[in-house]
Design an enzyme around this catalytic site. Sequence first.
Site, PDB file in Angstrom:
ATOM      1  N   ASP A 116     -56.307  -7.907  -3.827  1.00 26.61           N
ATOM      2  CA  ASP A 116     -55.951  -7.917  -5.246  1.00 26.61           C
ATOM      3  C   ASP A 116     -57.147  -7.998  -6.185  1.00 26.61           C
ATOM      4  O   ASP A 116     -57.014  -7.723  -7.381  1.00 26.61           O
ATOM      5  CB  ASP A 116     -55.011  -9.093  -5.540  1.00 26.61           C
ATOM      6  CG  ASP A 116     -53.613  -8.858  -4.975  1.00 26.61           C
ATOM      7  OD1 ASP A 116     -53.391  -7.792  -4.373  1.00 26.61           O
ATOM      8  OD2 ASP A 116     -52.753  -9.737  -5.167  1.00 26.61           O
ATOM      9  N   CYS A 174     -45.287 -12.675  -1.300  1.00 25.71           N
ATOM     10  CA  CYS A 174     -44.127 -11.840  -1.642  1.00 25.71           C
ATOM     11  C   CYS A 174     -42.821 -12.459  -1.169  1.00 25.71           C
ATOM     12  O   CYS A 174     -41.740 -12.063  -1.591  1.00 25.71           O
ATOM     13  CB  CYS A 174     -44.241 -10.462  -0.998  1.00 25.71           C
ATOM     14  SG  CYS A 174     -45.846  -9.704  -1.229  1.00 25.71           S
ATOM     15  N   SER A 214     -53.278 -17.353   4.853  1.00 26.62           N
ATOM     16  CA  SER A 214     -52.454 -16.331   5.494  1.00 26.62           C
ATOM     17  C   SER A 214     -50.966 -16.557   5.266  1.00 26.62           C
ATOM     18  O   SER A 214     -50.215 -16.772   6.202  1.00 26.62           O
ATOM     19  CB  SER A 214     -52.756 -16.337   7.005  1.00 26.62           C
ATOM     20  OG  SER A 214     -52.186 -15.204   7.618  1.00 26.62           O
ATOM     21  N   ALA A 240     -55.566 -10.099   2.271  1.00 25.12           N
ATOM     22  CA  ALA A 240     -56.753  -9.306   2.620  1.00 25.12           C
ATOM     23  C   ALA A 240     -57.756 -10.126   3.423  1.00 25.12           C
ATOM     24  O   ALA A 240     -58.268  -9.679   4.456  1.00 25.12           O
ATOM     25  CB  ALA A 240     -57.404  -8.758   1.351  1.00 25.12           C
ATOM     26  N   ASN A 256     -53.520  -5.929   2.880  1.00 28.81           N
ATOM     27  CA  ASN A 256     -53.638  -5.928   4.345  1.00 28.81           C
ATOM     28  C   ASN A 256     -54.457  -4.748   4.848  1.00 28.81           C
ATOM     29  O   ASN A 256     -55.328  -4.901   5.701  1.00 28.81           O
ATOM     30  CB  ASN A 256     -52.245  -5.871   4.968  1.00 28.81           C
ATOM     31  CG  ASN A 256     -51.773  -7.229   5.408  1.00 28.81           C
ATOM     32  OD1 ASN A 256     -52.125  -7.683   6.480  1.00 28.81           O
ATOM     33  ND2 ASN A 256     -51.013  -7.887   4.554  1.00 28.81           N
ATOM     34  N   TYR A 292     -30.171  13.801   9.319  1.00 31.98           N
ATOM     35  CA  TYR A 292     -28.841  13.777   8.706  1.00 31.98           C
ATOM     36  C   TYR A 292     -27.775  13.351   9.700  1.00 31.98           C
ATOM     37  O   TYR A 292     -27.723  13.837  10.826  1.00 31.98           O
ATOM     38  CB  TYR A 292     -28.475  15.149   8.133  1.00 31.98           C
ATOM     39  CG  TYR A 292     -26.984  15.308   7.964  1.00 31.98           C
ATOM     40  CD1 TYR A 292     -26.289  14.459   7.103  1.00 31.98           C
ATOM     41  CD2 TYR A 292     -26.256  16.247   8.690  1.00 31.98           C
ATOM     42  CE1 TYR A 292     -24.910  14.561   6.973  1.00 31.98           C
ATOM     43  CE2 TYR A 292     -24.882  16.346   8.568  1.00 31.98           C
ATOM     44  CZ  TYR A 292     -24.208  15.503   7.707  1.00 31.98           C
ATOM     45  OH  TYR A 292     -22.849  15.590   7.597  1.00 31.98           O
TER      46      TYR A 292
END
Lengths: 452, 452
Positions: free
Chosen positions: A283, A42, A38, A11, A305, A426
């Site tokens: 967070d 994750c 930065s 953030a 973000n 599809y």
Amino acid sequence: MNIVIIGAVAAGAKAAAKIKRLLPDASVKIFTRDNHVSYSSCGLPYYIAGNFADYKALLVRSPEEFRQDGIEVYLNCNVEKIVPPDNEILVCRDCLTTPIHYDKLIIATGANPFVPYIKGIKDFKNIYTVRTVEDGINIRKKMLESKHALIIGSGYIGLELLESFVRNNLKVTIIEQKERIMPAYDDDMSDLIRKKLEEINNGRFEFLTGEKVVELIGKEDNLEKVVTSSGKIINTDMMVLCAGVRPNVEIAEDAGIEIGTTGAIKVNKLMRTNIENIYACGDCAEKTHIVSGQNVWIPLGSTANKEGRCAAMNAAGVYCEFDGVLASTVTRCLKITMAMTGITEREAKIIGFTPVSVTITKNDMVGYMPEAGEITIKVVADKITGLLLGGQAVGAVGADKRINTLTSALLGHLTVAEFKNNDLTYSPPYSPTIDPLLDAAQILCTKLSNRC
Amino acid sequence: MNIVIIGAVAAGAKAAAKIKRLLPDASVKIFTRDNHVSYSSCGLPYYIAGNFADYKALLVRSPEEFRQDGIEVYLNCNVEKIVPPDNEILVCRDCLTTPIHYDKLIIATGANPFVPYIKGIKDFKNIYTVRTVEDGINIRKKMLESKHALIIGSGYIGLELLESFVRNNLKVTIIEQKERIMPAYDDDMSDLIRKKLEEINNGRFEFLTGEKVVELIGKEDNLEKVVTSSGKIINTDMMVLCAGVRPNVEIAEDAGIEIGTTGAIKVNKLMRTNIENIYACGDCAEKTHIVSGQNVWIPLGSTANKEGRCAAMNAAGVYCEFDGVLASTVTRCLKITMAMTGITEREAKIIGFTPVSVTITKNDMVGYMPEAGEITIKVVADKITGLLLGGQAVGAVGADKRINTLTSALLGHLTVAEFKNNDLTYSPPYSPTIDPLLDAAQILCTKLSNRC
């Protein structure tokens, strides 16, 4: 214009970059107690696993790059205090405290790993949390010389680390204090996740659910074994805490910034706190759940973000609203993809909806394609309004595709009847003629209304 | 209750099964001129490619299975006439015409491949269309003894067949009379598709755009070469027509059933034609485009299934609305995925919108993941209303995920501003922190309004 940002992972880093683009002449300063800015938290499980060799790949932008853009970055700086009446923060670096003036302050202090209280837990060097780049480097180093790892917590970070360790030939024990792994999912889907993982286990890992670590035993600073609440003794080379995180709100709270019922900083749709000129994002900030309308705290890098961008825009005087979150997540563990969005059936009941659900299992593409894999999708809707409430999918890659299709439907507050004939793409390598998500919606629609 | 269904591929087969479940005591009869029922026409390129060995995998349900469920199936039967005043159809089999009574009639006559007029085109045995199971069997057989194939038309079936042939080591020439391949896409995206395919070409295929076949040359019934409109001579072992299809509406039109402006049978939201007790569904029926509100004719297997279900419900007296289509498609050609939904920028202009678009190219997952691949996404919105109009994506697998995320947004008539912070699932193996679709939406939002 002096913009000060506290925190620089997702953030904070995003906010800094955005605000500098909007206000090229403003002074933008970032303060972080970390020695990296930065970076992709994750991505730690994938660095640990060895999916890529250099931890630097985790770094999105270096302090130098920020500086080249005219953003001042202060690493290893602890912000001790926010003093709103003076528009100042007090920054401590090398034991020296300096006041820094701000016109606009953006708090992006993130979250801290939760460390359960177990006697001696801070004394052992081979007990880790998974948050910073250093954490990743230390875990990988230790993993390469280990044969067994103990993971505390079976949420998405726990399961991602399970994959990392298993791919590096460690045996793994996961201890989960709740009755089921991946407890964010409905019980039936948690059970399915466990079943699917056990099917590909081959003796490489074990889940101990409804258990806690109650005692740590080791030599000097090296943990050697743990004792669980049921009396099991587990020998291990390393232990990793994946027991969740807590919002880092101390300095905000001390400054009189309102904390929400979830324990995170309360913000409005502009990401502003109760104090003028002070924004919070990422967070450390509370969020609104778009389906339930309730305040929630769901710390995720993707949300951080978006919130960072929105906070920056408003701080720069460009109006921007952040509507909220859907609690969407996706996790890979070995070959299993699991994804969810919206609220679960369990949550729906607690909130006061009258949830009805349909779960179906089907191939994720036409059955004659050799790559076809099984996918199980659960769709939850409200019996009274017919509105979609959420969905969970487990199985082959492509589980996340179905869940992302649902996110837009939740964002648009669609009913099951409106959604059931959605014109999804599809072709045999991509889905069955009628996608399992639509199968579930069609059956759910019949269940809700006795109409189509 | 006598239910009669004409046609039994996707819509007809689905309608028959659904109606029998709703009205177990009804007499349900299917008449088809085909000698197969309920098969996956969309699977033919994959059968031809050899992705699976037995063509029977294409058959969803056999006539015997229908019969076991109490549905009578009449193969090789040509329905010559519908006589609405008498509630009868006239069926011709073995040169014998029999009247069949109906209480409800469902027309699912599908579409016929378009065969361009070129002198002698019906005389050569090695010229094929791609529609029936026999077509697939014949093409595969011929392919296995061929070195070069000529494909007429570069829409999705043309490109899927290109993959099938190239994987079987044939050299392929594709002739497209329009200026670009995949002409349903906007020009810039068509160009990108061509560029991406040329990058992995390795001399295996060539595209001739803006060209037609004007002359066919061969010995007896064997085509040996063709002459194109620019005078090129191309030697080939076989030629396949992928130049589109036309709705099969002759008997409906003869019976006074209204034909829409698109040339397909006009139906209302209940899939009913202008004549009571007569329904139409699938490739022979006109559709409503949800974004433009216009009548369109987009023949697709997935839509046929949904319409067949809906027609069956209404014929059985259970109210069901079919809202329309979004023209969503996905196509794989070699390693390239291309998908689209809604309307293109070109269509938007013709319809009278004021389209604004953003195209971005980005990794489909976090860049440090070794499996990351490039994806290009174009999102189109209307400048006046801010409404999303459509999207196109080309590149790595996962292009279709982004397009399906858009379908729900189009279904919910979301604006770009409402969509831009959609809480999509994020984890490094599945998307970048901010999904390219959201990047595009955020930039588009700024472009539309000078706000976020």
